[in-house]
Write an enzyme that holds these catalytic residues in place. Structure first.
Site, PDB file in Angstrom:
ATOM      1  N   GLU A 219      -0.167  -9.077  -0.914  1.00  0.00           N
ATOM      2  CA  GLU A 219      -0.811  -8.519   0.285  1.00  0.00           C
ATOM      3  C   GLU A 219      -2.021  -7.676  -0.117  1.00  0.00           C
ATOM      4  O   GLU A 219      -2.191  -6.522   0.270  1.00  0.00           O
ATOM      5  CB  GLU A 219       0.169  -7.708   1.138  1.00  0.00           C
ATOM      6  CG  GLU A 219      -0.309  -7.509   2.561  1.00  0.00           C
ATOM      7  CD  GLU A 219       0.702  -6.804   3.455  1.00  0.00           C
ATOM      8  OE1 GLU A 219       1.525  -7.514   4.068  1.00  0.00           O
ATOM      9  OE2 GLU A 219       0.660  -5.568   3.543  1.00  0.00           O
TER      10      GLU A 219
ATOM     11  N   GLU B   3      -1.991   5.066   2.793  1.00  0.00           N
ATOM     12  CA  GLU B   3      -1.980   3.652   2.448  1.00  0.00           C
ATOM     13  C   GLU B   3      -3.358   3.090   2.087  1.00  0.00           C
ATOM     14  O   GLU B   3      -3.480   2.284   1.159  1.00  0.00           O
ATOM     15  CB  GLU B   3      -1.368   2.840   3.599  1.00  0.00           C
ATOM     16  CG  GLU B   3       0.129   3.010   3.765  1.00  0.00           C
ATOM     17  CD  GLU B   3       0.507   4.195   4.628  1.00  0.00           C
ATOM     18  OE1 GLU B   3       1.709   4.379   4.888  1.00  0.00           O
ATOM     19  OE2 GLU B   3      -0.406   4.958   5.052  1.00  0.00           O
TER      20      GLU B   3
ATOM     21  N   HIS C  67      12.727   5.821  13.268  1.00  0.00           N
ATOM     22  CA  HIS C  67      12.571   6.025  11.820  1.00  0.00           C
ATOM     23  C   HIS C  67      13.351   7.267  11.389  1.00  0.00           C
ATOM     24  O   HIS C  67      13.528   8.221  12.155  1.00  0.00           O
ATOM     25  CB  HIS C  67      11.087   6.204  11.502  1.00  0.00           C
ATOM     26  CG  HIS C  67      10.731   6.037  10.061  1.00  0.00           C
ATOM     27  ND1 HIS C  67      10.857   7.056   9.142  1.00  0.00           N
ATOM     28  CD2 HIS C  67      10.250   4.970   9.374  1.00  0.00           C
ATOM     29  CE1 HIS C  67      10.454   6.628   7.957  1.00  0.00           C
ATOM     30  NE2 HIS C  67      10.086   5.364   8.072  1.00  0.00           N
TER      31      HIS C  67
ATOM     32  N   ASP D 235       0.778  -1.234   0.000  1.00  0.00           N
ATOM     33  CA  ASP D 235       0.000   0.000   0.000  1.00  0.00           C
ATOM     34  C   ASP D 235       0.812   1.288   0.000  1.00  0.00           C
ATOM     35  O   ASP D 235       0.321   2.339   0.380  1.00  0.00           O
ATOM     36  CB  ASP D 235      -0.912   0.007   1.236  1.00  0.00           C
ATOM     37  CG  ASP D 235      -0.158  -0.301   2.527  1.00  0.00           C
ATOM     38  OD1 ASP D 235       1.063  -0.033   2.593  1.00  0.00           O
ATOM     39  OD2 ASP D 235      -0.785  -0.819   3.467  1.00  0.00           O
TER      40      ASP D 235
ATOM     41  N   HIS E 247       5.903   5.592  13.363  1.00  0.00           N
ATOM     42  CA  HIS E 247       6.343   6.413  12.235  1.00  0.00           C
ATOM     43  C   HIS E 247       5.229   6.849  11.279  1.00  0.00           C
ATOM     44  O   HIS E 247       5.460   7.649  10.386  1.00  0.00           O
ATOM     45  CB  HIS E 247       7.376   5.639  11.408  1.00  0.00           C
ATOM     46  CG  HIS E 247       6.772   4.490  10.659  1.00  0.00           C
ATOM     47  ND1 HIS E 247       6.545   3.268  11.242  1.00  0.00           N
ATOM     48  CD2 HIS E 247       6.339   4.374   9.372  1.00  0.00           C
ATOM     49  CE1 HIS E 247       6.004   2.457  10.365  1.00  0.00           C
ATOM     50  NE2 HIS E 247       5.857   3.086   9.218  1.00  0.00           N
TER      51      HIS E 247
ATOM     52  N   ARG F 180       2.268   8.482   9.108  1.00  0.00           N
ATOM     53  CA  ARG F 180       1.926   9.879   8.864  1.00  0.00           C
ATOM     54  C   ARG F 180       0.682  10.314   9.635  1.00  0.00           C
ATOM     55  O   ARG F 180       0.597  11.452  10.093  1.00  0.00           O
ATOM     56  CB  ARG F 180       1.702  10.123   7.362  1.00  0.00           C
ATOM     57  CG  ARG F 180       2.984  10.145   6.540  1.00  0.00           C
ATOM     58  CD  ARG F 180       2.682  10.314   5.061  1.00  0.00           C
ATOM     59  NE  ARG F 180       3.895  10.284   4.254  1.00  0.00           N
ATOM     60  CZ  ARG F 180       4.573  11.352   3.870  1.00  0.00           C
ATOM     61  NH1 ARG F 180       4.157  12.551   4.220  1.00  0.00           N
ATOM     62  NH2 ARG F 180       5.662  11.234   3.129  1.00  0.00           N
TER      63      ARG F 180
END
Length: 381
Positions: A120, A134, A243, A98, A210, A212
């Site tokens: 996936e 995503e 990250h 994604d 991490h 967004r």
């Protein structure tokens, strides 16, 4: 009969971990010419995975720039993929999951009228802004793809409800295949602090954060919760591979640096992360991959998000949604730290994500699609 040219496209560390065993499986099939194209959406973290799995890309777009935006990632992927496709001439393009690389790779394949296999496939939250970007990326790829490699039956059902009925396979998750090659009891870490942690006498908590959608206030709440957990429990050692995102690093520096028994380290190579996970007590994360990996190693997971596209783990009892509220995160972590019954219930639950043969099923499905083999049986978790 000429070999099928199958090009796997990925660009981030999580994608690389999950696609590496598939690239190797395809390379081992005499009917397939396995090609690898990386976008390097995450340069350093991607390279560490390529090294661990001994992969050398056939094409490298090398798109990463400081503080890159979603628009720059997508546009660079699209233009770079034109050249890669023209040069490598694949019969099938595989994308994973994604990310922006996933969406751009699938869209570029469509522009070139090349079939797309989505590894996936079928994960959903049904909230287009969580996870962002995503959730929309994977829905857009679903509209383009020809083959759908679903980790679980639940993922397949999601696609069926959306009217996608052809090219569906339930394979398990390739990340379980990856764990079979990386986790070892005699493993020695190159990050020296990890060799020195008292895994037997203290409770090592592995943390990642991490995403967004957690930027801003949610991340502040999470960081403060982690600090409180460390300060309140002297038997806890908290390890956080931070990250590379500047936004994440700024939040970590502001709220966690200097906290007692909190070890802030650089991102780990895939084999180091997997072996740390195997030795830790508990995982707190907003990562998707860790929700699948940790249960395979018998480690409970608290998800630092409001929702998850992996409800199978919640239903199985290996994962709990802790959300982004400071008090809730602390309370749920404290319960697992102090209640042996609560901990055992999660640690001993059955992992629903695979048996380590997902890559074999995907390769078989590709050959079947092109009329060169039998259709594989679906994975039944």
């Amino acid at each position: 009969m000429s070999k099928l040219r199958v090009m796997s496209v990925f660009g981030t560390r999580p994608e690389a971990i999950k696609m590496a065993p598939l690239v190797r499986e395809l390379a081992g099939r005499e009917e397939i010419d396995s090609l690898c194209c990386v976008t390097a959406q995450h340069r350093e973290m991607l390279d560490s995975v390529l090294e661990v799995f001994h992969l050398r890309p056939d094409w490298d777009l090398n798109i990463m720039t400081p503080r890159q935006t979603l628009s720059t990632i997508t546009s660079k992927c699209l233009t770079g993929m034109d050249e890669a496709i023209d040069a490598l001439k694949p019969d099938l393009i595989l994308v994973h999951g994604d990310t922006s690389t996933t969406f751009a790779g699938a869209l570029s394949a469509f522009y070139h009228q090349i079939p797309v296999g989505h590894v996936e496939a079928g994960l959903r939250t049904y909230d287009k802004y969580s996870p962002f970007p995503e959730e929309m990326n994977r829905k857009l790829v679903s509209a383009i793809a020809d083959l759908y490699f679903c980790p679980t039956e639940n993922n397949r059902q999601n696609l069926l409800r959306e009217g996608i009925t052809q090219g569906l396979f339930v394979t398990g998750n390739t990340v379980i295949d990856a764990l079979k090659t990386t986790v070892r009891k005699d493993y020695h870490f190159t990050t020296e602090i990890l060799n020195q942690l008292p895994y037997d006498s203290k409770k090592v908590l592995l943390v990642t954060c991490h995403r967004r959608e957690n930027y801003g206030e949610p991340m502040r709440n999470i960081m403060l919760a982690l600090r409180e957990i460390a300060e309140n429990n002297e038997d806890v050692e908290l390890v956080y591979p931070v990250h590379l995102s500047p936004v994440v690093r700024e939040a970590v520096d502001q709220y966690l640096r200097g906290a007692p028994r909190v070890h802030l380290i650089d991102p780990l190579a895939a084999d180091e992360m997997h072996n740390l996970m195997a030795r830790c007590y508990l995982v707190l994360t907003d990562s998707g991959g860790l929700q699948e990996e940790a249960p395979a190693l018998g480690k409970p997971v608290l998800v630092l998000r409001r929702e998850t596209e992996r409800p199978e783990a919640v239903a199985a009892g290996t994962v709990k949604l802790a959300g982004i509220n400071r008090e809730t995160i602390v309370a749920m972590a404290e319960e697992l730290l102090h209640s042996t019954g609560a901990y055992a219930a999660m640690a001993h639950a059955v992992n629903p994500y695979g048996d380590g043969f997902a890559c074999r099923r995907i390769a078989d499905a590709i050959l079947w699609h092109f009329g060169r083999g039998e259709r594989p049986e679906d994975f039944r978790g």
